[in-house]
Each structure stands twice: as C-alpha cells, then as structure tokens.
Design a protein around this motif. Sequence first.
Motif, PDB file in Angstrom:
ATOM      1  N   UNK A 268      33.132  16.313  -7.146  1.00 50.59           N
ATOM      2  CA  UNK A 268      31.715  16.694  -7.129  1.00 50.59           C
ATOM      3  C   UNK A 268      30.985  16.152  -5.909  1.00 50.59           C
ATOM      4  N   UNK A 269      31.408  14.983  -5.418  1.00 53.13           N
ATOM      5  CA  UNK A 269      30.678  14.343  -4.328  1.00 53.13           C
ATOM      6  C   UNK A 269      31.113  14.836  -2.951  1.00 53.13           C
ATOM      7  N   UNK A 270      32.074  15.736  -2.890  1.00 49.99           N
ATOM      8  CA  UNK A 270      32.461  16.301  -1.602  1.00 49.99           C
ATOM      9  C   UNK A 270      31.365  17.185  -1.024  1.00 49.99           C
ATOM     10  N   UNK A 271      30.461  17.653  -1.878  1.00 45.90           N
ATOM     11  CA  UNK A 271      29.438  18.581  -1.400  1.00 45.90           C
ATOM     12  C   UNK A 271      28.382  17.906  -0.537  1.00 45.90           C
ATOM     13  N   UNK A 272      28.229  16.568  -0.643  1.00 43.45           N
ATOM     14  CA  UNK A 272      27.102  15.924   0.027  1.00 43.45           C
ATOM     15  C   UNK A 272      27.208  16.018   1.543  1.00 43.45           C
ATOM     16  N   UNK A 273      28.368  15.760   2.099  1.00 45.40           N
ATOM     17  CA  UNK A 273      28.494  15.863   3.551  1.00 45.40           C
ATOM     18  C   UNK A 273      28.455  17.310   4.020  1.00 45.40           C
ATOM     19  N   UNK A 274      28.894  18.246   3.160  1.00 41.74           N
ATOM     20  CA  UNK A 274      28.886  19.667   3.535  1.00 41.74           C
ATOM     21  C   UNK A 274      27.484  20.259   3.472  1.00 41.74           C
ATOM     22  N   UNK A 275      26.588  19.622   2.714  1.00 41.26           N
ATOM     23  CA  UNK A 275      25.211  20.128   2.593  1.00 41.26           C
ATOM     24  C   UNK A 275      24.266  19.495   3.609  1.00 41.26           C
ATOM     25  N   UNK A 276      24.761  18.572   4.422  1.00 42.02           N
ATOM     26  CA  UNK A 276      23.894  17.909   5.398  1.00 42.02           C
ATOM     27  C   UNK A 276      23.807  18.735   6.676  1.00 42.02           C
TER      28      UNK A 276
ATOM     29  N   UNK B  54      25.584  23.013  -2.043  1.00 44.82           N
ATOM     30  CA  UNK B  54      24.950  22.560  -3.277  1.00 44.82           C
ATOM     31  C   UNK B  54      25.335  23.463  -4.441  1.00 44.82           C
ATOM     32  N   UNK B  55      25.305  24.768  -4.216  1.00 45.61           N
ATOM     33  CA  UNK B  55      25.688  25.704  -5.281  1.00 45.61           C
ATOM     34  C   UNK B  55      27.136  25.470  -5.705  1.00 45.61           C
ATOM     35  N   UNK B  56      28.018  25.236  -4.734  1.00 37.77           N
ATOM     36  CA  UNK B  56      29.415  24.975  -5.064  1.00 37.77           C
ATOM     37  C   UNK B  56      29.586  23.706  -5.872  1.00 37.77           C
ATOM     38  N   UNK B  57      28.864  22.646  -5.496  1.00 38.96           N
ATOM     39  CA  UNK B  57      28.963  21.408  -6.250  1.00 38.96           C
ATOM     40  C   UNK B  57      28.464  21.541  -7.676  1.00 38.96           C
ATOM     41  N   UNK B  58      27.356  22.253  -7.862  1.00 39.59           N
ATOM     42  CA  UNK B  58      26.831  22.430  -9.216  1.00 39.59           C
ATOM     43  C   UNK B  58      27.736  23.322 -10.056  1.00 39.59           C
ATOM     44  N   UNK B  59      28.308  24.347  -9.438  1.00 39.11           N
ATOM     45  CA  UNK B  59      29.259  25.189 -10.164  1.00 39.11           C
ATOM     46  C   UNK B  59      30.490  24.389 -10.581  1.00 39.11           C
TER      47      UNK B  59
END
Length: 597
Positions: A326-334, A347-352
């Motif tokens: 789940x936490x892989x999305x943080x660097x990809x959303x920056x 963000x959408x990918x992490x929530x899904x």
Amino acid sequence: MASPVPVLEPATWGGALLVTAIVIPVAAALLGVVAGGRRPAWIGLAALPLGLVVTIAIATGVASDGGLVYRLGGWAPPLGVALRADGLSAVMLVLAAGVVTAIGVYAWSDVRIAGGVPEQRAPYAFWILLLGVWAGLNTVFLAGDLFTLYVALEILTFAAVPLVCLEGTPETVQAALRYLLFALVGSVLYLGGVTLLYGAYGTLDVVLLAQRVTATPAGLVAAALMTVGLLAKTALVPLHLWLPPAHAGAPPAGSALLSALVVKGSFFIVVRLWFDVMPSLATVAATQLVSALGAAAVLLGSLVALRQERLKLLIAYSTLAQIGYLFLMFTLAFDVDAAAMQRGGALAGGMLQAMSHAAAKAAMFMAAGAIYAALGHDRIADLAGAGRRVPGAVAAFALGGVALVGLPPGGAYLAKELLLRAAADTGQWWWAVVIQAGGAFTAAYLVLVLARVFRPATATPTDAAQADRMAPRGVAWSQQAAALALAASSLSLGLIDWSPWLPVAPGSRLTASLADTIAASAWPLAAGAGLAVLIGRWTPSRAPTSAAAVLAPLRHAGGALGTGACRIDGSLRRWPVAGLSLLALAIVLGIALSARP
C-alpha cells in the motif's frame, strides 16, 4: 474525476446520512450492552445491512454532488466540527460496511453462545467489539478535523485490542497487551503532532490546515511524529511487533477484522495527512523513505510467510507484505515539479489495492477458520483433504489469493496497472520491479497452500494429525458463503468504473484482451510456483530424482534466505529493537522532510 470537498462548503442535503453512518453502530453497540444475553448478535445482524444501505446512499450522494458535509451543531469550522465525505471516504465506508456484514454472517455460526447457557463472555463481547470497530472506522472515514480523527483512532484501537484475547489464555492476553502498548505509543506520537499543529496554526480542521500549513519546524516535526505514530498502528515494517501474535491469538472473525479493516483506519489517516492536510510538506527523500519501508515489508513479509507451518500465521505475514504494498504509492504520487503530493492514478491505485486487500484477506482468514474447524488444525503440511470437507472455504481462499496476486478481473490487477503506469510516467522503474515481485510472492504462498489442500488425504495420518482430527467441528455453509462472497467481490472490483470516487479518468476499468489476460495470469503463477519450491517448506512426495538433485542447492539457498528473514523478523519484534526503530524512524523522517531543494 473525484474532487475534494470545497472549502467550508455549507451543510448539504445528504449531510444527515454522515451522522447516521456513525449513529447506527454506536446505537447498536449500546443497545447490545444493555440487552445482554444472546441479543447483541441479533442486534448486530439487524444493524449491519441497515448501515450498508446508508453507506451506499452516501457513495451515491458523493458521486452526484462531489461531496457531502455536515456541521455538528450548525457551527462552521474552526469553532465547530464538520463531518465530510469525499470519494475516498465513500468507497471506504462501503467497503467497511460490506466486510463487516460478511464477518457478521460468518461469526453468527462461529462465535455463538452454547445452547442452554444464557450468556457467555466471548460471544457477548465479540458483537459489541465488532460494532465498536465499525463505529470507529466510520468516524475515521468521515472526520473533518485531526482531533476527531484521534478520538476515532482510539475508539478503533480499544475496540480491536480485546478481539485478540477473547479466548482468555495467557498467550492471547500477552499478545493483546503487546498490541495495546505499541498502539498507545503510536497514539502519543500522533497526539503530539496534533498539539504542535494547533499551537502553530490555531485550527485542526483539515480544509483550513491545508491552507495554512507550511514547512516550518513545527509543521515538519508534527508531520514526522504523526506519520510514524500511524505507521506503528498500521504495522509497517519495522514497526510490526504486535501484528503476528495478535493474529495468532484472535478468533478467525477477529483476525479478518484486524487484517481487513483495523489497519486500514490508520493507513487512511496517513493518506489524509499526506494528500489533504500537508501535501506540500512532502519531499523526494521522505516519499522514497516511506515507499522503501513498504518494499522492505513486501520482501520480509513474503519470505517469512513462505516459511510458516500454520496457515493462519502464513496469512498474517502475507498481511504484513500487503501493508507494505500500500505504501508504494506515496513516492509515485509525488510531483517533483510541484513539490507536492498529487491526487492521480497512483493514489487511485493505492486505494484500490487497499480495498482489494480488505475483501480478499478477510475472506482468506475466514476460510482458514473454516478449514481449522473442519480438520481440527491448520498445519499447512497436513491440509490434504480440506477440499473435500470444506470446498467453499477452499474456493474462497483460492479466489482471495488470486485476487491478491493481481490477476484479472480483480481490483488488485487494476491497482497494479495504475501503479505501474505511474512508475513509468515518473521514470521510477525500481518500484515497478517491487510491484511485480509482490504479485509473484503472493502467488508463491498461494501455490504452497493449494498444493497441500488438493492432495488426497493420507490413509495413515501422523499421530499428531490423528489426534487433531478426532473431533473436528462442522462448518456451516453460511460461513463458507460469506468468505466466498468477499473473495468474489475482490476479484470483481476491476470491472467497476471508479471515476466518480477516485482520481482516475472516466471509464477506467478492466479492458484487457483474452491474450493479455492469459499473459498477465501465467507469469506470476509460474514465478510463484518457482519461489514456493525454492523457499517454502516443500516436502517432495516422491523419491529424489535428477531434477530434485539439481534443485537441491537452490532449495538450500532459498531455505537459508527464508530462515534469515525469519531471524530478522524475530529481532525486529523485540521490544528494545522496536522502540529504537520507532525513535530512529521519527528522526530520519523528520530529516527527510527537511531535505528541501
């Protein structure tokens, strides 16, 4: 595309629904406490579908209006407190209601008062705690200020901890105390950050803080403290000392609730902080650090899961790995150019992924409980014949695992596609490798279990297995159906158009061709089978062959790798190491947040 609720928007027509979503579980829990006896189960079962209908109405209102707001007492922030629902809130509310309802159906046959007994402690407490967890989650998803989030987080913690020790054995009480103490440390860090923000900016309202927070020392220290405190509650490596023993001691329904929903509450608050309250405080170093911890969790949790002897602990460590995912999305959303977190495909990918994991993992824990009830044990090496005894539970476990691997048409498949696209757009190929590896490792422990389950039952079981199977319990079809429903839901999330609630383009749903689907399904399963053979506790059923002789050195190396991961896990779950890790992570994250160009 989902948009945030406008600043200080007046109360909307559907605002009363937000209050209702919280009142229903709270009122049901209080009524259950007063009624006593067998009545809490009946009250809970009546409240669950009603709450599900309300959350669906909220999601519908958010899709049509862009957001719902309710001002408590009619007072506007900062003097008053507002409840708000945006797209993220809406999908998590529906998810929580659906999963809690399925767990309630499962628990109706599993956690019940024996015949002829007016009241028993464990069943009575379970239903009250289930409703308490649900109330805490709904408040987390709807709270519009950081102190209300703190209160909701504590409700969630104090309702979840007793679920670990319902059996009342010394081991489960110790696991519950470990969970409670570490969670309280996380709460203190979070509350310390809240205090700093209030002292610096004079408000705790999420919308108002988003306009005022800047990269001042107070803001940076608050961000570091709050984030690390929430990571401790989420059990992200290396702050996971409480999670494996908590799952080992909790009943199956309790484990399903802990893994599927309780850790999502603190994760959701991290998302709120980084994307809504202080998106401009994030830095490249900080986002890379958080995602690196996620990658470490994927690797460590997967390796340790493959070395487990009990099915329930295997699922617990796979939860550890999926939390990291789940936490892989943080660097990809920056966004490096904007120097801020952006609501987009990452963000959408992490929530899904969070939603898919919640439904699938709850199904797998419930399936494991049904298998235990049918066989009298959950030793992976002795699961042969489970497919005949509880076919619905085995099917639920398989479908849940397939969904988590990221195969079509699951929500995790769409989540993985969104995350991979974000990795390609940002040029961060190394995170794409971690994402793909996570699917292969998930396939590995799925293959490892199913290979045992579908073996024919041995005619002469071991003495220990025979002792365990002397008095197996029956498993109600309602339990297997509840697990199957959740697994099927997770496997179908990719077919939904999420654009009314999540920041994705309209029409973003699974559209892969048959050839692409086969290709996407084949390689993770093949890679997972290889990892299962090389690292897992795999005992060949035939005499050694030339192929086995060739694989022997590789299996020895894989076993050594898995054993080393287990030793690292054991070290990290010691109190001194966990405490030092918490302190070090807070300091390092604070430095990373200060590292600005």
